[in-house]
Design a protein around this motif. Structure first.
Motif, mmCIF file in Angstrom:
data_model
loop_
_atom_site.group_PDB
_atom_site.id
_atom_site.type_symbol
_atom_site.label_atom_id
_atom_site.label_comp_id
_atom_site.label_asym_id
_atom_site.label_seq_id
_atom_site.Cartn_x
_atom_site.Cartn_y
_atom_site.Cartn_z
ATOM 1 N N SER A 116 0.865 -1.194 0.000
ATOM 2 C CA SER A 116 0.000 0.000 0.000
ATOM 3 C C SER A 116 0.899 1.240 0.000
ATOM 4 O O SER A 116 2.077 1.177 0.336
ATOM 5 N N ASN A 117 0.278 2.363 -0.326
ATOM 6 C CA ASN A 117 1.041 3.617 -0.343
ATOM 7 C C ASN A 117 1.609 3.951 1.024
ATOM 8 O O ASN A 117 2.702 4.492 1.143
ATOM 9 N N LEU A 118 0.830 3.614 2.061
ATOM 10 C CA LEU A 118 1.306 3.940 3.418
ATOM 11 C C LEU A 118 2.563 3.125 3.731
ATOM 12 O O LEU A 118 3.556 3.651 4.232
ATOM 13 N N GLU A 119 2.529 1.833 3.349
ATOM 14 C CA GLU A 119 3.709 0.980 3.613
ATOM 15 C C GLU A 119 4.898 1.483 2.812
ATOM 16 O O GLU A 119 6.022 1.579 3.292
ATOM 17 N N LYS A 120 4.620 1.857 1.526
ATOM 18 C CA LYS A 120 5.694 2.360 0.652
ATOM 19 C C LYS A 120 6.290 3.638 1.264
ATOM 20 O O LYS A 120 7.495 3.814 1.346
ATOM 21 N N LYS A 121 5.423 4.487 1.772
ATOM 22 C CA LYS A 121 5.877 5.763 2.347
ATOM 23 C C LYS A 121 6.716 5.479 3.597
ATOM 24 O O LYS A 121 7.746 6.095 3.825
ATOM 25 N N SER A 143 8.019 9.492 -6.025
ATOM 26 C CA SER A 143 8.662 10.724 -5.559
ATOM 27 C C SER A 143 7.678 11.552 -4.743
ATOM 28 O O SER A 143 8.068 12.217 -3.774
ATOM 29 N N PHE A 144 6.417 11.476 -5.118
ATOM 30 C CA PHE A 144 5.384 12.215 -4.369
ATOM 31 C C PHE A 144 5.334 11.723 -2.925
ATOM 32 O O PHE A 144 5.347 12.511 -1.977
ATOM 33 N N LEU A 145 5.356 10.390 -2.760
ATOM 34 C CA LEU A 145 5.350 9.820 -1.399
ATOM 35 C C LEU A 145 6.625 10.216 -0.656
ATOM 36 O O LEU A 145 6.610 10.548 0.524
ATOM 37 N N ALA A 146 7.743 10.219 -1.399
ATOM 38 C CA ALA A 146 9.039 10.513 -0.776
ATOM 39 C C ALA A 146 9.102 11.952 -0.274
ATOM 40 O O ALA A 146 9.576 12.210 0.839
ATOM 41 N N VAL A 147 8.569 12.866 -1.045
ATOM 42 C CA VAL A 147 8.671 14.272 -0.614
ATOM 43 C C VAL A 147 7.747 14.520 0.579
ATOM 44 O O VAL A 147 8.070 15.288 1.488
ATOM 45 N N GLN A 148 6.651 13.776 0.619
ATOM 46 C CA GLN A 148 5.785 13.869 1.810
ATOM 47 C C GLN A 148 6.511 13.328 3.042
ATOM 48 O O GLN A 148 6.501 13.951 4.103
ATOM 49 N N ALA A 149 7.196 12.187 2.854
ATOM 50 C CA ALA A 149 7.925 11.563 3.976
ATOM 51 C C ALA A 149 9.030 12.496 4.464
ATOM 52 O O ALA A 149 9.204 12.707 5.667
ATOM 53 N N VAL A 157 20.086 2.549 -6.069
ATOM 54 C CA VAL A 157 18.701 2.070 -6.168
ATOM 55 C C VAL A 157 18.209 1.673 -4.780
ATOM 56 O O VAL A 157 18.876 0.927 -4.060
ATOM 57 N N ILE A 158 17.065 2.221 -4.396
ATOM 58 C CA ILE A 158 16.433 1.842 -3.127
ATOM 59 C C ILE A 158 15.186 1.042 -3.464
ATOM 60 O O ILE A 158 14.255 1.564 -4.085
ATOM 61 N N SER A 159 15.199 -0.238 -3.111
ATOM 62 C CA SER A 159 14.071 -1.102 -3.420
ATOM 63 C C SER A 159 13.022 -0.980 -2.303
ATOM 64 O O SER A 159 13.355 -1.098 -1.118
ATOM 65 N N LEU A 160 11.792 -0.700 -2.682
ATOM 66 C CA LEU A 160 10.757 -0.432 -1.678
ATOM 67 C C LEU A 160 9.874 -1.661 -1.440
ATOM 68 O O LEU A 160 9.717 -2.453 -2.360
#
Ligand code: DER
Length: 215
Positions: free
Chosen positions: A1-6, A31-37, A212-215
């Motif tokens: 899920s996006n939350l887990e990815k974030k 990148s959107f999730l990353a900038v939020q994090a 590379v960061i594997s999510l």
């Protein structure tokens, strides 16, 4: 899920952030999730950063998060992060599904290192398995470029059409995007495509300084 990815992005990327960093920010959903994090992290830690955005979309996201932005005309990024559509075993990339690869490559070429945030669906054994190669082209050059692409072995060329507007996608630089499929992609292809008159940029990132960061 996006939350887990974030959450995973927060764990693996947010620790890289230093006070005063100038950070290149890629476009796309990851990148959107990353900038939020990162925004949450810097607020917690009371540190400040400046972003160099790679699209109007991510500029809007930075504005909404209160992250100050600058441009490559003013600052060089200390480091950058971005997503990708394909990653091969040598960490070469195909990017550009989101149509921002012109600005994204300027930032990646300007940064000493870029963290590429991808889930397992992005890994391929060779480039071109899943995605076409996006080629940003000046509209006046489409016919010339198509001829040259076929000479370079293109198997299929598709002018990227817009959603929410009739006609082709117009990039932030005012250009068209051709989505090009090749049977095989040699390392030299990035440079060969960029040498065609009228080609502004491609979504091939061969031998860039990436982690590379594997999510
Ligand atoms: O368009 C791009 O280059 C994006 O970075 C894309 O390659 C990855 O987008 P995603 O994180 O939404 O999959």
């Amino acid at each position: 899920s996006n939350l887990e990815k974030k959450q995973r992005v927060t764990e693996k990327l947010a620790e890289q952030v230093g006070n005063g960093d100038v950070i290149g920010v890629g476009s796309g959903s990851t990148s959107f999730l990353a900038v939020q994090a990162i925004s949450e992290k810097i607020k917690q830690q009371g540190i400040e950063i400046t972003a160099i955005p790679t699209s109007k979309e991510v500029s809007q996201t930075c504005a909404a998060l209160g992250i100050p932005v600058t441009s490559l005309m003013n600052k060089r990024p200390d480091w950058a992060f971005d997503g990708a559509d394909e990653v091969d075993p040598d960490y070469n990339l195909i990017k550009g599904r989101g149509g921002a690869m012109f600005a994204e490559k300027l930032v990646m070429a300007s940064a000493d290192k870029s963290y590429i945030l991808v889930d397992e669906s992005k890994f391929v054994s060779r480039l071109g398995e899943k995605f076409p190669v996006p080629v940003e082209v000046d509209p006046r050059a489409v016919n010339l470029v198509e001829i040259r692409l076929y000479e370079l072995g293109a198997a299929n060329i598709k002018l990227r059409s817009a959603a929410g507007k009739d006609g082709p996608v117009i990039t932030e630089a005012g250009n068209f995007i051709l989505d090009v499929r090749f049977q095989t992609i040699q390392e030299s292809l990035e440079k060969e495509l960029s040498a065609i008159p009228g080609v502004i940029e491609t979504g091939l990132f061969i031998h860039y300084p990436v982690e590379v960061i594997s999510l």
